[in-house]
Design an enzyme around this catalytic site. Sequence first.
Site, PDB file in Angstrom:
ATOM      1  N   HIS A 150       0.825  -1.214   0.000  1.00 42.06           N
ATOM      2  CA  HIS A 150       0.000   0.000   0.000  1.00 42.06           C
ATOM      3  C   HIS A 150       0.860   1.266   0.000  1.00 42.06           C
ATOM      4  CE1 HIS A 150      -4.145  -1.678   0.425  1.00 42.06           C
ATOM      5  NE2 HIS A 150      -3.446  -2.736   0.801  1.00 42.06           N
ATOM      6  N   THR A 151       2.099   1.105  -0.438  1.00 34.87           N
ATOM      7  CA  THR A 151       2.978   2.269  -0.594  1.00 34.87           C
ATOM      8  C   THR A 151       2.900   2.801  -2.026  1.00 34.87           C
ATOM      9  OG1 THR A 151       4.696   0.629  -0.957  1.00 34.87           O
ATOM     10  CG2 THR A 151       4.670   1.703   1.193  1.00 34.87           C
ATOM     11  N   GLY A 178      -6.005 -15.108  -9.719  1.00 31.11           N
ATOM     12  CA  GLY A 178      -6.676 -14.489  -8.582  1.00 31.11           C
ATOM     13  C   GLY A 178      -6.095 -14.834  -7.224  1.00 31.11           C
ATOM     14  N   GLY A 191      -3.345 -13.453  -6.139  1.00 30.87           N
ATOM     15  CA  GLY A 191      -2.491 -12.335  -5.740  1.00 30.87           C
ATOM     16  C   GLY A 191      -1.070 -12.473  -6.270  1.00 30.87           C
ATOM     17  N   LEU A 192      -0.853 -13.404  -7.206  1.00 28.44           N
ATOM     18  CA  LEU A 192       0.486 -13.584  -7.776  1.00 28.44           C
ATOM     19  C   LEU A 192       0.584 -12.922  -9.149  1.00 28.44           C
ATOM     20  CD1 LEU A 192       1.150 -17.273  -6.663  1.00 28.44           C
ATOM     21  CD2 LEU A 192       1.731 -15.137  -5.496  1.00 28.44           C
ATOM     22  N   SER A 229      -1.393 -13.005 -12.096  1.00 30.92           N
ATOM     23  CA  SER A 229      -1.588 -13.674 -13.387  1.00 30.92           C
ATOM     24  C   SER A 229      -2.022 -12.657 -14.435  1.00 30.92           C
ATOM     25  CB  SER A 229      -2.640 -14.773 -13.265  1.00 30.92           C
ATOM     26  OG  SER A 229      -3.934 -14.230 -13.049  1.00 30.92           O
ATOM     27  N   SER A 230      -2.693 -11.582 -14.016  1.00 27.19           N
ATOM     28  CA  SER A 230      -3.169 -10.589 -14.990  1.00 27.19           C
ATOM     29  C   SER A 230      -1.994  -9.880 -15.653  1.00 27.19           C
ATOM     30  CB  SER A 230      -4.121  -9.588 -14.337  1.00 27.19           C
ATOM     31  OG  SER A 230      -3.518  -8.915 -13.266  1.00 27.19           O
ATOM     32  N   GLU A 256      -4.816  -2.546 -18.360  1.00 26.08           N
ATOM     33  CA  GLU A 256      -5.579  -3.059 -17.218  1.00 26.08           C
ATOM     34  C   GLU A 256      -6.480  -1.972 -16.616  1.00 26.08           C
ATOM     35  OE1 GLU A 256      -3.607  -5.958 -14.979  1.00 26.08           O
ATOM     36  OE2 GLU A 256      -5.079  -6.001 -13.366  1.00 26.08           O
ATOM     37  N   ASP A 304       2.857  -4.447 -10.694  1.00 24.58           N
ATOM     38  CA  ASP A 304       2.750  -5.806 -11.239  1.00 24.58           C
ATOM     39  C   ASP A 304       3.365  -5.897 -12.628  1.00 24.58           C
ATOM     40  OD1 ASP A 304       1.331  -6.094  -8.944  1.00 24.58           O
ATOM     41  OD2 ASP A 304      -0.611  -6.457  -9.903  1.00 24.58           O
TER      42      ASP A 304
HETATM   43  P1  ADP Z   1      -4.231 -11.934 -10.175  1.00 23.38           P
HETATM   44  O1  ADP Z   1      -3.596 -10.967 -11.114  1.00 23.38           O
HETATM   45  O2  ADP Z   1      -3.846 -11.710  -8.764  1.00 23.38           O
HETATM   46  O3  ADP Z   1      -4.028 -13.362 -10.554  1.00 23.38           O
HETATM   47  P2  ADP Z   1      -6.587 -10.670 -11.202  1.00 23.38           P
HETATM   48  O4  ADP Z   1      -7.996 -10.682 -10.782  1.00 23.38           O
HETATM   49  O5  ADP Z   1      -5.894  -9.368 -11.309  1.00 23.38           O
HETATM   50  O6  ADP Z   1      -5.798 -11.666 -10.237  1.00 23.38           O
HETATM   51  O7  ADP Z   1      -6.466 -11.350 -12.636  1.00 23.38           O
HETATM   52  C1  ADP Z   1      -7.038 -12.623 -12.869  1.00 23.38           C
HETATM   53  C2  ADP Z   1      -7.752 -12.614 -14.203  1.00 23.38           C
HETATM   54  O8  ADP Z   1      -6.794 -12.527 -15.273  1.00 23.38           O
HETATM   55  C3  ADP Z   1      -8.507 -13.898 -14.480  1.00 23.38           C
HETATM   56  O9  ADP Z   1      -9.781 -13.868 -13.922  1.00 23.38           O
HETATM   57  C4  ADP Z   1      -8.548 -13.928 -16.000  1.00 23.38           C
HETATM   58  O10 ADP Z   1      -9.582 -13.109 -16.489  1.00 23.38           O
HETATM   59  C5  ADP Z   1      -7.235 -13.269 -16.384  1.00 23.38           C
HETATM   60  N1  ADP Z   1      -6.188 -14.253 -16.709  1.00 23.38           N
HETATM   61  C6  ADP Z   1      -4.955 -14.312 -16.179  1.00 23.38           C
HETATM   62  N2  ADP Z   1      -4.227 -15.286 -16.738  1.00 23.38           N
HETATM   63  C7  ADP Z   1      -5.015 -15.875 -17.665  1.00 23.38           C
HETATM   64  C8  ADP Z   1      -4.833 -16.945 -18.599  1.00 23.38           C
HETATM   65  N3  ADP Z   1      -3.686 -17.624 -18.675  1.00 23.38           N
HETATM   66  N4  ADP Z   1      -5.882 -17.255 -19.406  1.00 23.38           N
HETATM   67  C9  ADP Z   1      -7.038 -16.582 -19.334  1.00 23.38           C
HETATM   68  N5  ADP Z   1      -7.254 -15.577 -18.482  1.00 23.38           N
HETATM   69  C10 ADP Z   1      -6.267 -15.209 -17.654  1.00 23.38           C
HETATM   70 MG    MG Z   2      -3.884  -8.865 -11.116  1.00 24.12          MG
END
Ligand code: ADP
Ligand code: MG
Length: 385
Positions: free
Chosen positions: A36-37, A124, A126-127, A129-130, A162, A174
């Site tokens: 939160h910084t 989802g 928190g690592l 993936s987005s 994003e 991120d």
């Molecule tokens: P985090 O970034 O912490 O994993 P987010 O809610 O920010 O969580 O992002 C997750 C979303 O990103 C998923 O619900 C999906 O829509 C999308 N996403 C991430 N990776 C993939 C993937 N390999 N294939 C399809 N969608 C993905």
């Molecule tokens: Mg994310």
Amino acid sequence: MTDVADRATTGFRREFGAPPAGQWAAPGRVNLIGEHTDYNDGFVLPFALPLRTVAAADRQEGARWTVWSELSGETIDFGADEVDEPGRVAGWGAYVAGVVWALREAGHDVPGARLAITSDVPLGAGLSSSAALEAAVLTALVDLGGLDLPAERQPRLAQRAENHYVGAPTGIMDQSASIRCRDGHALFLDCRSEGVEHIPFDLRGAGLAMLVVDSHAPHRHADGEYAARRKSCEAGAERLGVPALRDVTVDQLDTALARLDDPETRRRVRHVVTEDQRVLDTVALLRAGRVREIGPLLTASHVSMRDDFEITVPEIDTAVEAALAAGALGARMTGGGFGGCVLALVEADAADPVADAVTAAYAEQGFRAPDHLTVLPAPGAVRLT
Ligand code: ADP
Ligand code: MG
């Protein structure tokens, strides 16, 4: 299961009937310290995970993008019209369309492309993936089109995808981590200047490892609480007459706190100001090669998030306490809070016993069993083939 990159190539061949022109990989991340910084113009220190998202890709004729993701099992297809209107492509495709949109908006001539996406970053948790998805797609499109977009300008663009196309109000951490991290290093990011420095983070050399525990805590009210924390921080900065809480140093903290009459705002400000200092102290220790000494800073960060920023939940606190009791050198929640993951700095041979202790503590509390993995700092986005 076969390797994530092999699955991307296999998926590409199956969906599109030809081999891809190349493969681009981008990692998930954890934040070592500095929570939160970011929106207070302060400091964060993420490192890349060995978990990656891979895009196998090739160009196709015209302004069309056809994308298969193993995780959703679907293939989506969109053209320039849909891209140019944020929101038209929804769901996971928005992350891909958002990257195309942000590139086009910045004036790049984005090539049409076919992409096959695989990932071993859990969604989802928190690592991030987005950001891994955005970074894999972005680096693929930049290379396929020979676009003039150096790595230092890519995070801002992926963040715009994003923020404006997906509609998620994230900071720059991120995307910076997924794109710019280096193997064996943490990324020291100044969220005001967006300047980065690669800080040696040689866990292996120090005989250590990082245990990442996915708490499985449901994200209760996370969005509303996040907005409330931002508001408190803005109110604190305004009351103190500074552009952002980054501008208050620990030396000035007592004087600053005395000027705030709301006890909740005082706690929020104290977290942010002390957390910025903990990032700086962690960076100083890592620069000096004193890796194992960062443990107490991690734990202090957790205590501050628990007591002053009030963003932890019972599952998370249980995991941190159990890890410390089992001999972790330091442990903290990582990420925005109300769930997500816990990091525990452990002796390399203690990762399993510490993980077992966390699992046992969870069972005792009746929580759903956590997942865990042991990691070392990994490289940022790269072209694989
Ligand atoms: P985090 O970034 O912490 O994993 P987010 O809610 O920010 O969580 O992002 C997750 C979303 O990103 C998923 O619900 C999906 O829509 C999308 N996403 C991430 N990776 C993939 C993937 N390999 N294939 C399809 N969608 C993905
Ligand atoms: Mg994310």
